[in-house]
Design an enzyme around this catalytic site. Sequence first.
Site, short mmCIF file in Angstrom:
data_model
loop_
_atom_site.label_atom_id
_atom_site.label_comp_id
_atom_site.label_asym_id
_atom_site.label_seq_id
_atom_site.Cartn_x
_atom_site.Cartn_y
_atom_site.Cartn_z
N SER A 119 0.76 -1.14 0.12
CA SER A 119 0.10 0.04 0.05
C SER A 119 0.85 1.16 0.02
CB SER A 119 -1.07 -0.05 1.28
OG SER A 119 -0.17 -0.51 2.27
N HIS A 140 -3.11 -3.17 -5.76
CA HIS A 140 -3.45 -2.60 -4.58
C HIS A 140 -4.84 -2.83 -4.32
CE1 HIS A 140 -3.79 0.59 -1.33
NE2 HIS A 140 -3.61 -0.33 -0.88
N GLU A 152 -6.53 -0.96 -7.52
CA GLU A 152 -5.55 0.10 -8.04
C GLU A 152 -4.29 -0.56 -8.88
OE1 GLU A 152 -5.56 4.20 -5.38
OE2 GLU A 152 -4.30 2.61 -4.65
N ASN A 190 -5.06 6.48 -1.14
CA ASN A 190 -4.36 7.09 0.16
C ASN A 190 -3.79 8.25 -0.06
OD1 ASN A 190 -5.06 4.74 1.86
ND2 ASN A 190 -3.29 3.37 1.12
#
Length: 384
Positions: A119, A140, A152, A190
Amino acid sequence: MKKISIGVVGAGTMGSGIAQLAATAGHDVLLVDVNDTVLQKAQASVQKALNRLAEKGQISNAEAIAIFGRIYFSNELKILKDAHWVIEAIVEDLKIKSELFNELEKLVVDSCILASNTSSLSINALASTCRIPSRVIGLHFFNPVALMPLVEHIPALQTDKEVLDTTLEYIQQWGKLSVIAKDTPGFIVNRIARPYYSEALRIYEEGIADFATIDYAMTSIHNFKMGPFALMDFIGNDVNFAVTKSVWEACFFEPRYKPSFTQRNLVSAKWLGKKTGRGYYNYANDLPMPDQENRILLSGIANRILYMLINEAVDAWYYGLASYEDIERAMTKGVNYPMGLLHWAKELGINHCLIGMEELHQYYKEDRYRPSPGFKKLIADLHV
Ligand code: NAI
């Protein structure tokens, strides 16, 4: 769809979810972990999840048995030698992941795709440690894998286009929604989500409102499913703080991502959130009531956090971290935002959001609040 054999390394939270997903899509899955206890737990949790689906009638009992039967649990890496793909979901450490990839490259065929579920680590850096960097890609997934629709895809500079295309094709067939992100810290979700937490913390630290009122502002004014503090307590303050710190450091100490002392202190005190019974809230007691009456205060808080989120999305779009559509999809499907942030900016008026940022910047005179140059480009594009 060609039935390929998928290897998954790491049978923890993410690996067991990914294994279940791939087996549900009809693939043979080889799930490897160094820890036998984790393997046993993974076996039990996948079986439980499949039984639950069968009880709810979402799959038949026969399907549940067949899916489970397609997953082979092992503590030996060598069973992966014929895998077409290996997805790694082990500990978040570049050196350890890279050692694993080196081991895998001794075993698997040259055409085997090596994907990492990291991540926060750089896929370019991971690929550079491999014998064949062109087969390495970031994939991800979000937690819990079975429920979260987004994946992702992060190609490294070295990744073959064919590798990206193959992962896009399969992930779509597995029923997930893909977005493509450049290999930058935090990828799309994120990174763009950072102000949801950091601006809420800043507002609290300035003494403008308490946790409950800030949470209430976001859920009542802008319809977010959870307020920032409740969400941080849910994610775990240790996890959330680590992501913030890693994005901040990897972005060369960009002031927009600066971590907060309030959160660091909670982590030091081991007030990690729901999992420890205490975080921003004490879950042993009734939760505090927000100030629901002061509409001006609530709107001010909600808009300030929203402008900061929009600023981040506009910036990501301007610097080409992902396409316009993927930025929208990432935030609505990866973190359930009520609306895509770029669309939200258009609804509110892009110029209105830009002014919102300029006012914050003017007031605080901090780089943290500088408006993205992308606002001007978005406005210009609208008038073409
Ligand atoms: P976890 O701690 O639940 O599982 C990791 C597993 O890897 C452990 O069972 C451990 O025994 C095993 N392991 C460690 N080194 C190994 C090795 N060399 N060979 C085989 N097995 C090994 O961790 P989690 O949460 O599943 O995270 C895994 C990866 O996914 C990390 O890179 C994390 O950053 C990423 N990730 C985690 C998310 C989350 O919400 N938990 C969300 C998205 C990505």
